[in-house]
Design an enzyme around this catalytic site. Structure first.
Site, PDB file in Angstrom:
ATOM      1  NE  ARG A 155     -67.885  -1.187  43.570  1.00  0.00           N
ATOM      2  CZ  ARG A 155     -67.988   0.112  43.150  1.00  0.00           C
ATOM      3  NH1 ARG A 155     -69.245   0.580  43.353  1.00  0.00           N
ATOM      4  NH2 ARG A 155     -66.871   0.654  42.530  1.00  0.00           N
ATOM      5  N   GLY A 156     -66.095   0.717  46.340  1.00  0.00           N
ATOM      6  CA  GLY A 156     -65.643   1.989  46.082  1.00  0.00           C
ATOM      7  C   GLY A 156     -64.639   2.547  47.140  1.00  0.00           C
ATOM      8  CB  ALA A 157     -61.221   3.899  46.907  1.00  0.00           C
ATOM      9  NE  ARG A 166     -62.426  -5.057  48.104  1.00  0.00           N
ATOM     10  CZ  ARG A 166     -63.178  -4.634  47.038  1.00  0.00           C
ATOM     11  NH1 ARG A 166     -64.096  -3.738  46.951  1.00  0.00           N
ATOM     12  NH2 ARG A 166     -62.708  -4.900  45.905  1.00  0.00           N
ATOM     13  CD  GLN A 223     -67.210  -3.963  40.020  1.00  0.00           C
ATOM     14  OE1 GLN A 223     -67.178  -4.486  39.131  1.00  0.00           O
ATOM     15  NE2 GLN A 223     -66.292  -4.184  41.268  1.00  0.00           N
ATOM     16  CG  ASP A 234     -59.693   1.036  44.373  1.00  0.00           C
ATOM     17  OD1 ASP A 234     -59.903   1.220  43.297  1.00  0.00           O
ATOM     18  OD2 ASP A 234     -60.477   0.955  45.311  1.00  0.00           O
ATOM     19  CG  ASN A 270     -59.344   2.456  39.168  1.00  0.00           C
ATOM     20  OD1 ASN A 270     -59.952   2.744  40.177  1.00  0.00           O
ATOM     21  ND2 ASN A 270     -59.852   2.539  37.825  1.00  0.00           N
ATOM     22  CE  LYS A 271     -62.808  -3.132  40.507  1.00  0.00           C
ATOM     23  NZ  LYS A 271     -62.563  -4.435  41.289  1.00  0.00           N
TER      24      LYS A 271
END
Ligand code: MRU
Length: 350
Positions: free
Chosen positions: A52-54, A95, A204, A245, A255-256
Site C-alpha cells: 500500500r501507499g501510492a 484501487r 497505518q 494519493d 490523501n488518507k
C-alpha cells in the site's frame, strides 16, 4: 552538528521470475515477505493492503505488468499485447484513488507498444518490460531523495511535526515522501520530534509510521486521530507534513481519510500544513477524484480481529478525503516546492 545516517528500502522487488513484497499488514508483529508468480495474487495483495501507499502501488503494478510478460513465455509474440492487457485491466481495478497506479500502468503499456513495434521476440519484450519496471523503481527512489532535499529546510530545530497515515519507505520506496522530508531534516542534524496519528480504521500510522521512525531513532509519539486538535492546542505541534494519493493541477489533494480534518484544524491553529509527493501523484487530466469506499467490516472490527460494535450496523468507510488548495501551505515534489496558486506552480513543474 550531529551526523546521522538514514536509509531507504524497496518493499516490492523482482525475484527470479516472481514478484516479492513485504507484508505491510503484518507489521509491526512480523517482517514477512511473500513471493508470487501470479498477477492475480499480486492484485489481491494490493487490494488487501499487503502492499500500500501510492508510489508502492504504482511500483507493484509495474512489476505486475513485467510479471505478465514473463508468464507469457513460450508463446507467439503476436498474442502478447492482448495477454498483458488482460492483466493490466485486473491491476487497474485494484484501487481507484492513488493515481500512481494508473501512471505506472500507462508507462508500462507505452513501453510494451514500443518493444513490440521494435520487432523483438517474447524474451526481448519481457526483458524490456522488466528493465522499465526496474527503471521506474530506481527513479522513484532518487526522486524521494530529491524531495527530501527540497523540503528538509521546512523543518527546523524545536519543531513538533504531526504526520498522518504512512508515507515512509514502506509506502513509497526509497526514503519515502513526507517521511523522506522528515528523515532528510533528521539526517541534517536537526532536533525535532514527530507526532504520528493512529490512522483509523487500519492503523497505518500506529503500525507502520511508528515502526519506521523508531527503527531510525527519530523521536515519535503516538496519538489517536481524535487527539489532533488537543495536540495542536496544547502539545506544541508546529508543522503538519503528510503525503498524497492524487493531486489535481489546481492543488486539491486526495490523501488518507482524516487528512482534510487535520488541514481544517491546522488552519484554525495557524500551523503550516505541507504535502510531499512525487510528480507521478499529480493528475493533470482529471478535474475530480474518485474516492475508494472500503468494506464495512474494516470499521466494525479492529484489524479483522476484534468486533467492536453491533455486527450489522451500517458503516461509511471512505479510504480517502480531499483537501482544498487554500488549506495547503506548500507541496514538496522532486522538482521543487510548489506554492499557491498551484495551477501555475504545478503546471510549470510538469
Ligand atoms: O490506504 P493506503 O494505506 O494505501 O493510503 C495511503 C495514504 O493515504 C498515504 O498517505 C499516501 O499514499 C501518500 S504517500 C504514500
Amino acid at each position: 552538528m550531529v551526523k546521522r545516517k538514514i536509509s531507504g528500502m524497496e518493499p516490492v522487488r523482482w525475484s527470479d521470475g516472481q514478484v516479492e513484497w513485504i507484508l505491510q499488514n503484518r507489521i509491526p508483529w512480523e517482517e514477512t515477505w511473500k513471493k508470487s508468480p501470479s498477477v492475480e495474487e499480486l492484485a489481491r495483495g494490493i487490494e488487501t493492503l499487503e502492499m500500500r501507499g501510492a508510489p508502492v502501488i504504482g511500483m507493484a503494478a509495474a512489476y505486475g505488468m513485467a510479471l505478465s510478460a514473463h508468464n507469457y513465455k513460450g508463446r507467439d509474440v503476436s498474442g502478447m499485447a492482448q495477454y498483458i492487457e488482460k492483466d493490466r485491466e485486473r491491476l487497474a481495478k485494484t484501487r481507484p484513488t492513488a493515481v500512481n497506479l494508473f501512471w505506472a500502468l500507462d508507462r508500462m503499456s507505452r513501453r510494451l507498444v514500443r518493444l513490440i513495434e521494435d520487432g523483438g521476440d517474447v524474451d526481448a519484450v519481457m526483458e524490456g518490460m522488466l528493465r522499465e519496471a526496474r527503471a521506474l523503481q530506481k527513479e522513484n527512489a532518487e526522486d524521494s531523495r530529491r524531495m527530501g532535499e527540497n523540503g528538509k529546510d521546512l523543518i527546523e530545530d524545536g519543531d513538533v511535526v504531526l504526520t498522518h497515515c504512512n508515507t515512509g519507505p514502506l509506502a513509497c520506496g526509497g526514503i519515502g515522501t513526507s517521511t523522506g522530508v522528515i528523515l532528510s531534516a533528521w539526517e541534517e542534524g536537526r532536533d525535532f520530534r514527530v507526532v504520528a496519528t493512529h490512522t483509523a480504521p487500519l492503523y497505518q500510522g500506529a503500525r507502520l509510521t511508528v515502526w519506521e521512525f523508531m527503527k531510525m531513532g527519530v523521536p515519535v509519539t503516538l496519538i489517536t486521530d481524535s487527539m489532533a486538535a488537543y495536540a495542536m492546542k496544547n502539545e506544541g505541534i508546529t508543522k503538519v507534513f503528510l503525503g498524497a494519493d492524487r493531486i489535481l493541477l489546481d492543488g486539491h489533494v486526495a490523501n488518507k481519510i482524516g487528512t482534510y480534518q487535520l488541514a481544517v484544524l491546522a488552519d484554525y491553529h495557524k500551523i503550516p500544513f505541507y504535502v510531499a509527493a512525487p510528480m507521478s501523484t499529480v493528475d493533470s487530466k482529471s478535474s475530480s477524484i474518485q474516492i475508494e469506499m472500503r468494506r464495512q467490516d474494516e470499521v466494525r472490527n479492529v484489524l479483522g480481529k476484534l468486533q467492536i460494535t453491533m455486527p450489522d450496523v451500517p458503516v461509511f468507510n471512505p479510504a480517502f478525503d480531499v483537501t482544498p488548495p487554500e488549506l495547503i501551505s506548500a507541496i514538496v515534489t522532486e522538482r521543487g516546492v510548489a506554492k499557491k496558486p498551484y495551477g501555475e506552480s504545478l503546471s510549470s513543474m510538469l
